[in-house]
Design an enzyme around this catalytic site. Structure first.
Site, short mmCIF file in Angstrom:
data_model
loop_
_atom_site.label_atom_id
_atom_site.label_comp_id
_atom_site.label_asym_id
_atom_site.label_seq_id
_atom_site.Cartn_x
_atom_site.Cartn_y
_atom_site.Cartn_z
N CYS A 1 0.84 -1.20 0.00
CA CYS A 1 0.00 0.00 0.00
C CYS A 1 0.88 1.26 0.00
CB CYS A 1 -0.97 -0.04 1.17
SG CYS A 1 -2.35 1.08 0.99
N HIS B 1 -3.40 -5.78 1.13
CA HIS B 1 -2.73 -5.96 2.41
C HIS B 1 -2.66 -7.44 2.83
CE1 HIS B 1 -2.44 -1.73 3.81
NE2 HIS B 1 -3.47 -1.55 3.00
N GLU C 1 -0.97 -8.72 5.13
CA GLU C 1 -0.89 -8.85 6.59
C GLU C 1 -2.27 -8.82 7.25
OE1 GLU C 1 -0.41 -6.14 4.92
OE2 GLU C 1 -0.97 -4.35 6.05
#
Lengths: 82, 226
Positions: free
Chosen positions: B86, B203, B205
């Site tokens: 990002c 993302h 994560e």
């Protein structure tokens, strides 16, 4: 001392979603004459240099290094004695 | 594998990345403040998401001059892995690690939603555990993820298999309808020519544990661990 005014625009080849939205808003408001809108950026820089050439050189270096992204943006600038 | 997560003023996915690598992947992880001139001895550097320097000027434009970025450059030049997620991707573009630039989303709105990604290149160190064309469900959260590059760059990316992820439908179609932000050719992630620096807007994560609704992002970490 010089005052530099820098205009930044998106390159012609780059679509400007912000400009398109502003264009539609203007049309909705009844401004039928407007055919295109491009939204840009504007900087005012106070440059502490004696010589015009030096000041120009400084402005160009600042634009190239930080102020604009040459992948998507073009710029032009004017220099006036302050 | 050891990792470092760089923290810029305005990073806000740094602890999520730390958590995914440390708690989920059981990897030794260190935070590195952006003022540091050196990195600890690690195999992977993560540039996390967020709004470094308030996104002032352009996303990533100021963070690229943080002192730590010189160390990140040396790390990348040595062939070790760097992932920018990002805002991290935006920083990699501004810093010239990856070609192209980010524009405002075509909708002009900030988009926060789960999307489907199609794996376009599973022969990288980040995607080795993925099947060809494997579909991943991973969230995006950005206002400026509209990837742009010129025709010449696009051809180079395509010809050398540097497009790693594309936005797709649940069944893998990469049409305009499934392009959330207007990115050129649905590009969601690209890798450098050398194959060790990956930038992606989604993302992983945030999709590394079942309690977060998707574990698809974990496959990227698992690929890195090897």
């Amino acid at each position: 001392m010089y005052k530099a005014t820098v205009n930044v625009t998106l390159k012609k080849s780059v679509l400007d979603p912000q400009g398109k939205t502003v264009l539609h808003a203007l049309e909705t408001l009844g401004f039928q004459g407007v055919k295109d809108v491009r939204v840009g950026k504007y900087f005012e820089l106070a440059i502490d240099e004696e010589k015009r050439e030096k000041a120009e050189e400084q402005v160009r270096a600042m634009c190239d290094k930080l102020l604009i992204n040459p992948v998507i943006e073009d710029y032009s600038f004017k220099l006036n004695e302050a | 594998m050891k990792a470092a997560v760089v923290v810029f003023p305005g990073s806000n996915c740094d602890t999520d990345c730390f958590h995914a690598l440390f708690d989920v992947m059981k990897m030794p992880v260190k935070f590195v403040w952006h003022k540091e001139g050196t990195l600890p001895d690690v195999d992977l550097v993560v540039l996390p998401g967020g709004f470094s320097y308030g996104d002032y000027l352009r996303t990533g434009a100021i963070a690229r001059f943080s002192p730590v970025m010189e160390a990140v450059r040396q790390h990348a030049e040595s062939g070790r892995a760097v992932i920018g997620i990002c805002n991290g991707f935006q920083i990699l573009l501004e810093a010239g690690f990856l070609p192209g630039a980010m524009l405002r989303n075509k909708t002009l709105s900030f988009i926060c939603t789960h999307v489907w990604l199609r794996t376009e290149n599973n022969a990288t160190i980040f995607t080795g555990k993925l099947n060809p064309k494997e579909l991943l469900r991973i969230p995006i959260a950005h206002g400026e993820g509209n990837y742009y590059c010129d025709d010449k760059t696009f051809k180079r990316l395509e010809d050398s298999n540097q497009i790693v992820f594309r936005y797709a439908s649940e069944s893998g179609e990469t049409t305009d309808e499934f392009n959330p932000n207007g990115s050129r050719d649905n590009i969601a992630g690209i890798i450098n020519a050398k194959g060790n620096v990956l930038g992606m807007m989604p993302h992983p994560e945030r999709a590394s544990e079942s309690m977060l609704d998707s574990v698809d992002g974990r496959k990227i970490w698992e690929s890195l661990v090897g």
